[in-house]
Design an enzyme around this catalytic site. Structure first.
Site, PDB file in Angstrom:
ATOM      1  N   ASN A   1       0.823  -1.190   0.028  1.00 17.40           N
ATOM      2  CA  ASN A   1      -0.066  -0.015   0.128  1.00 17.40           C
ATOM      3  C   ASN A   1       0.816   1.289  -0.023  1.00 17.40           C
ATOM      4  O   ASN A   1       2.063   1.138   0.080  1.00 17.40           O
ATOM      5  CB  ASN A   1      -0.814   0.110   1.113  1.00 17.40           C
ATOM      6  CG  ASN A   1      -0.425   0.081   2.610  1.00 17.40           C
ATOM      7  OD1 ASN A   1       0.716   0.547   2.639  1.00 17.40           O
ATOM      8  ND2 ASN A   1      -0.896  -0.324   3.399  1.00 17.40           N
TER       9      ASN A   1
ATOM     10  N   GLU B   1       3.766   1.403   2.802  1.00 18.77           N
ATOM     11  CA  GLU B   1       4.444   0.452   2.550  1.00 18.77           C
ATOM     12  C   GLU B   1       5.340   0.978   1.635  1.00 18.77           C
ATOM     13  O   GLU B   1       6.708   0.733   1.861  1.00 18.77           O
ATOM     14  CB  GLU B   1       4.045  -1.005   2.509  1.00 18.77           C
ATOM     15  CG  GLU B   1       3.327  -1.489   3.674  1.00 18.77           C
ATOM     16  CD  GLU B   1       2.072  -2.515   3.444  1.00 18.77           C
ATOM     17  OE1 GLU B   1       1.521  -2.860   4.353  1.00 18.77           O
ATOM     18  OE2 GLU B   1       1.628  -2.485   2.347  1.00 18.77           O
TER      19      GLU B   1
ATOM     20  N   ASP C   1      -6.016  -7.930   1.282  1.00 20.67           N
ATOM     21  CA  ASP C   1      -5.966  -9.400   1.185  1.00 20.67           C
ATOM     22  C   ASP C   1      -6.710  -9.827  -0.025  1.00 20.67           C
ATOM     23  O   ASP C   1      -6.491 -10.563  -0.615  1.00 20.67           O
ATOM     24  CB  ASP C   1      -6.773  -9.888   2.232  1.00 20.67           C
ATOM     25  CG  ASP C   1      -5.835  -9.664   3.777  1.00 20.67           C
ATOM     26  OD1 ASP C   1      -4.699  -9.330   3.546  1.00 20.67           O
ATOM     27  OD2 ASP C   1      -6.657  -9.523   4.692  1.00 20.67           O
TER      28      ASP C   1
END
Ligand SMILES: Nc1ncnc2c1ncn2[C@@H]1O[C@H](COP(=O)(O)OP(=O)(O)OP(=O)(O)O)[C@@H](O)[C@H]1O
Ligand SMILES: [Mg+2]
Length: 346
Positions: free
Chosen positions: A216, A219, A286
């Site tokens: 994301n 990160e 996820d």
């Protein structure tokens, strides 16, 4: 001059999307990572405690759901795939519930090892009147013992022999380590199996060789060491990660702005968010890694896989709690909201 958007000639049409999603059926995908259990305690509040300034929750029911890498597994199952989780649980009630939940959705559980003395990661949320009152976590974030990690490596090898692709779902809870990655990613490369990583920055340099990575924004900024402010900073961060890891693609998820696909040798493509309504964005990452990897394994190109993953994420953010999407729901999203795609020269 800021980068100029340009039309991307790869918009996924509905017959191609239908063909690809039909090909999801029964595809075996190994998932190595941190299995977790999400525990919800539902209730109502009508007074404040006389003991402390906190609400008193009258509990009406409890529910348990797969979380972390388990949520990736759940998403794969919902899309018609055959997931093979590889991870650890403790010898405790949460571990048994995790195992039961995996079996219930038809996931292969040979790779789920019980590590004696370890606490299964469990996140408990107390929810009253659709509002979270408190969350408490039980977990052991220490790295796995060497013998357990070696056993996990063997379990991963066994799963790879059956799998069309591997997902690494790292939540920094101790399952994924540099030595384990070295063994497993090396084996996947030897077998010619594509690998997609949902990363945490702590193991940045160990995520190689891989096919693609799905950070994301936070990160990506941390991994690339770039402060992301303007749109072109995103493409710069993605390009830096692509280069450092030597992978084929970086799929940068942008929350309500959708995602940026940065493929080796191609201009970055921005895929606008596909959600019609947003209720809960928990676990959308996820869903992205599950759908993206499954689509690649089913024969999609990177831009096609990204568009399917973006549509799947659009479905789950419209549901409450850690949710999953079905192929029908993805097709539905694609038909009403083909997300605009532009690409940036950078
Ligand atoms: N508010 C939103 N509106 C529309 N779509 C969204 C929203 N938030 C997330 N999405 C969709 O979900 C995808 C993944 O979201 P995000 O970038 O928040 O991932 P993440 O931070 O990894 O999430 P996670 O909490 O699961 O780790 C996005 O690329 C987008 O398609
Ligand atoms: Mg994430």
């Amino acid at each position: 001059m800021p980068p100029q958007p340009e039309a991307l000639p790869v918009q996924l049409n509905s017959s191609r999307a239908a063909g690809l999603s039909a090909a999801f059926e029964g595809v075996t995908i190994a998932v190595l990572g941190d299995l977790m259990l999400d525990h919800f305690i539902w209730g109502s509040v009508s007074r404040i405690s006389p003991e402390a300034p906190v609400p008193v929750v009258r509990v009406t029911r409890e529910s348990f759901h797969l979380g972390g890498a388990g949520n990736v597994v759940n998403n794969l199952a919902s899309l018609g795939a055959r997931p093979l989780p590889v991870g650890v649980i403790g010898d405790d009630e949460a571990g048994r519930r995790t195992m039961e939940a995996l079996q219930k959705i038809g996931a292969g559980t040979d790779g789920v090892l019980q590590a004696g003395g370890r606490t299964t990661t469990k996140k408990t949320r107390v929810v009253a009147h659709a509002q979270q009152v408190v969350r408490f976590d039980r977990e052991d974030e220490s790295l796995l013992d060497e013998d357990v990690s070696a056993a996990l490596g063997k379990a991963a090898s066994a799963a790879l022999r059956e799998a069309k692709a591997l997902i690494v779902s790292d939540y920094e809870k101790g399952t994924v380590s540099a030595p384990l990655l070295k063994a497993v990613l090396g084996e996947a490369r030897r077998l010619g199996i594509p690998v997609v990583v949902d990363p945490k920055p702590h193991l940045y340099d160990a995520y190689t060789p891989v096919t693609a990575i799905t950070p994301n924004l936070g990160e990506a900024a941390q991994m690339a060491g770039i402060r992301i402010r303007a749109p072109e900073d995103r493409a710069r961060a993605a390009a830096a990660i692509l280069k450092r890891l030597g992978c084929k693609a970086v799929l940068l998820t942008l929350g309500d702005e959708g995602m940026l696909l940065c493929e080796e040798g191609a201009p970055p493509a921005l895929i606008g968010a596909a959600a019609r309504e947003v209720y809960d964005v928990t676990g959308a990452g996820d869903t992205v890694v599950a759908a993206f990897t499954l689509a690649l394994a089913a024969g999609a190109t990177m831009p096609e896989a990204a568009q399917l993953a973006n549509a799947a994420a659009g479905v789950v953010v419209g549901k409450v709690g850690t949710a999953t999407a079905t192929r029908e729901e993805i097709m539905n999203v694609l038909s009403f909201a083909a997300a605009p795609i532009t690409s940036y020269r950078c």
